[in-house]
Design a protein around this motif. Structure first.
Motif: not given
Length: 748
Positions: A204-209
């Protein structure tokens, strides 16, 4: 009496039993080592797998960063457009629409510094446009003057999940516009699909949050939601790593992540643990099965070998039993060479037993006759001696009137001769009992000092009549207790002392010396200044009734004393020897065993009374003075099961403390190499012994010395000369504070 081969209370086992244990002893450690190596291999493979997973995540993150960097490059081209910088937004709108047709971006937006959209390529130019609700990306771009990436958000114009990229347009030193380009989250999914991700991995690609922007496999309803809180908490402690976790459906997984230092986004992955460990567990099972198979084969082979060995040994059972009977010993043929040698030994033993039995019968007859004779002589001699000595003692006292001087002289001669004859009878009987094996000694713990005081007091009375001086020495002060028959040892020492006085020269001297011989003997020596023993007659010294020619002189004696003394010392487990030089004198000494029984039995009453000292602990004593070491060791010997380790300098003491890790350390301050304070400092710096109680024992007794010692960290500061009771109380208190617990005494 036990042989020491079989512990008390243990029943004997068969040879087959021990051979099977031998197989176990050989195979089980090997199997355990193999299991350990497989486990270590598993850990290494697991660590390698984690590193490879993290490296894969890092490579994927670099791919995503490259994709975002490409968008930033395009935005910087747009930001440098002369049309935009001149303020012709309508012309820039047409220019952007044409260029976006060749790109994969969703749309292009131009904001003013307040967040108000001025144009958006997904809307016709001039249409009403919204203001950005989350202006943090715009503020960061204005603050840094650099391209900025947003977290995932729902586009106000498209209603889709979008990643925002913004580049400031700086004109005349001020941010005039901000050019932004949106990238739908589906684009991130396409990036993942282009990568070679191993089967079974969920990436998975996760953003900063922590919001999921893309998955290589989406079961639905995951993109746009937060990743599990447990994962986010574990991944918040670094930029990359791997750890065990549990998937939402309860499946154990190996999870990991790699965070981009540029954008703060991260790649997260999860792999089922069984995918990593299945092969290793299969290898472990194979190894265990093989070890069990080898163990079974070994037991079967041991059983076969044992049957052959026991068959040969059992063949010797009947000949061995025949040794104790009148049956003739016949040794059969056996198939094991060593057992055959044992059979030959049994045959020789049978022959020797027969010969010894005949000799023993003869000796028994002789001893029986001698014992009967001695018993008869003892009775016949003591009966008249009773009358002689009894009437002489009556005459020596004024019970029936006074005697004149000449009569008292005659009575004195009668008593002296009678007592001498009685002593001779006792010695002859003792010697005969020893030869017959009927005289025993009762050994016990004996303190040397009171014993020697009694012996010296007896000898001084004899010496005063001859003008010979007796020098008692130090009575053996400082030496350990000995294990002897108190009465018999006194008899031997008095006999040696009387001989030293009797065969001395006028105005000569007799002296006693004492020393420790090895760890298990104490030597008591008697030295005289007599004429010495001729070298050619020294070999005859311990023969009964042999006086080496002294019978030609006017010196009383029978020649029994030394022979009897030698037999008594040997019965007590000791030895007697001598050296002699004609014209100089002689030196006789006896070596007797040190008492090694329970300290509880040998502790002096003065030390035992009122004290309940600890037991079963180890002490390291660091002291450069040998006499002080001997003193402390003997005091500690009054306690139960105390193991004393000694060091004569500070460096050796530190090494022994680290090696043995004793329960208590007694430390001198003024050592030959480094002082006690430096030794204490190094002990406290060593983790394994940092909490070990340390007592200072020093001649520095000034208040300043004591205060300095306590401030340095000693558990107690004791001064010389030592008070025994205070010392034992300090030891007990230090062990209590140090956490040393009472331990059960081990039995052999």
């Amino acid at each position: 009496m036990t042989t020491g081969l079989l512990p008390v209370g243990k029943r004997p086992r068969t040879l087959l039993f021990w051979l099977r244990w031998l197989v176990f002893a050989c195979i089980v450690p090997a199997a355990a080592m193999a299991g350990f190596l497989i486990y270590e291999s598993y850990k290494r493979e697991r660590a390698n797998a984690e590193r490879e997973m993290v490296a894969t995540a890092r490579a994927l993150m670099q791919t995503v960063d490259a994709e975002i960097s490409g968008i930033h490059a395009i935005l910087q081209v747009f930001a440098a457009s002369p049309t935009l910088r001149s303020g012709n937004l309508e012309a820039f709108y047409d220019e952007a629409k044409a260029l976006l047709a060749t790109q994969s971006a969703s749309n292009l937006v131009v904001h003013d510094p307040t967040g108000q959209q001025l144009l958006n390529t997904i809307r016709p130019y001039g249409s009403p446009l919204p203001r950005e609700s989350d202006t943090r990306m715009i503020e960061r771009a204005i603050e840094t003057g650099q391209p900025v990436v947003s977290d995932l958000f729902v586009g106000p114009a498209t209603g889709k999940l979008v990643i925002g990229n913004t580049v400031p347009v700086i004109i005349d030193g001020e941010v005039k516009y901000l050019v932004g380009m949106g990238m739908f989250s589906e684009r991130l999914g396409e990036v993942l699909k282009r990568q070679k991700i191993p089967d079974g991995w969920v990436v998975a690609i996760l953003d900063r949050t922590g919001t999921v922007g893309a998955l290589n496999w989406d079961p639905g309803g995951v993109i746009g939601n937060k990743a599990p809180a447990r994962f986010l908490e574990r991944s918040s402690h670094g930029d990359e790593g791997a750890f065990e976790g549990v998937a939402p459906r309860g499946l154990p997984v190996l999870a990991g992540f790699s965070r981009s230092p540029r954008t703060g986004w991260m790649i997260a992955f999860a792999v089922p643990i069984h995918q990593v460990t299945t092969v290793l567990f299969q290898a472990l099972i194979v190894n265990v099965v093989l070890a069990l198979l080898v163990l079974v084969v070994g037991v079967v082979m041991a059983n076969a070998v044992a049957m052959r060995v026991t068959r040969s040994l059992n063949a010797l059972a009947e000949p061995a039993l025949a040794l104790g009977s009148e049956t003739k010993v016949q040794v059969p043929a056996v198939e094991i060479k060593e057992v055959a040698v044992l059979g030959q030994a049994l045959q020789k033993a049978a022959d020797l037993i027969d010969a010894r039995a005949r000799e023993r019968d003869k000796a028994d007859d002789a001893n029986r006759a001698k014992s009967e004779f001695l018993a008869l002589m003892s009775h016949e001699l003591r009966t008249p001696m009773n009358g002689i000595l009894g009437f002489a003692q009556l005459m020596d006292r004024p019970y029936f009137g006074d005697l004149n001087d000449k009569q008292r002289e005659f009575v004195g001669h009668i008593l002296s001769a009678g007592n001498h004859l009685l002593g001779l009878i006792d010695d002859v009987l003792d010697l005969a009992k020893i030869d017959a094996g009927r005289l025993s000694v009762s050994t016990e713990r004996v303190d040397l000092v009171p014993l020697m005081k009694s012996v010296i007091a007896t000898l001084v009375q004899s010496a005063e009549k001859t003008g010979v001086s007796v020098e008692a020495g130090d009575f053996g002060v400082g030496l350990p207790p000995i294990h002897v028959d108190r009465v018999r040892l006194a008899q031997v020492l008095i006999n040696l002392g009387v001989n030293a006085i009797k065969y001395n020269r006028p105005q000569g001297s007799v002296s006693f010396t004492y020393e420790r011989v090895g760890d298990d003997k104490v030597r008591i020596a008697v030295v005289d200044t007599g004429e010495g023993i001729p070298r050619h007659r020294q070999a005859e010294l311990f023969q009964p009734f042999n006086r080496l020619g002294a019978e030609a002189r006017a010196i009383e004696g029978t020649g029994i004393g030394l022979a009897l003394s030698r037999r008594l010392v040997e019965l007590m487990g000791g030895t007697i020897a001598f050296t002699s030089t004609e014209g100089v004198g002689s030196r006789f000494w006896i070596d007797v065993p040190v008492h090694t029984g329970s300290p509880e039995q040998i502790a002096p009453a003065a030390l035992r009374e009122g004290l309940s000292p600890r037991s079963d602990f180890s002490v390291l004593h660091v002291e450069d003075n040998p006499a002080n070491r001997v003193l402390v060791k003997n005091i500690l010997a009054t306690l139960d099961d105390v193991r004393v380790i000694e060091a004569s300098d500070g460096t050796t003491g530190i090494q022994m403390a680290r090696h043995y890790q004793p329960d208590l350390i007694i430390l001198d301050i003024n050592l030959v190499d480094i002082d006690g304070y430096e030794v204490l400092r190094r002990i406290r710096e060593t983790q394994a012994i940092a909490r070990t109680p340390v007592l200072a024992l020093s001649a520095g007794a000034l208040p300043g010395d004591i205060a300095r010692g306590l401030k340095a960290g000693f558990n107690a500061y004791l001064t010389k000369p030592l008070d025994v009771r205070s010392f034992l109380e300090a030891v007990d208190a230090a062990l209590s504070r140090g956490g040393v617990e009472e331990r059960p005494r081990e039995t052999a």
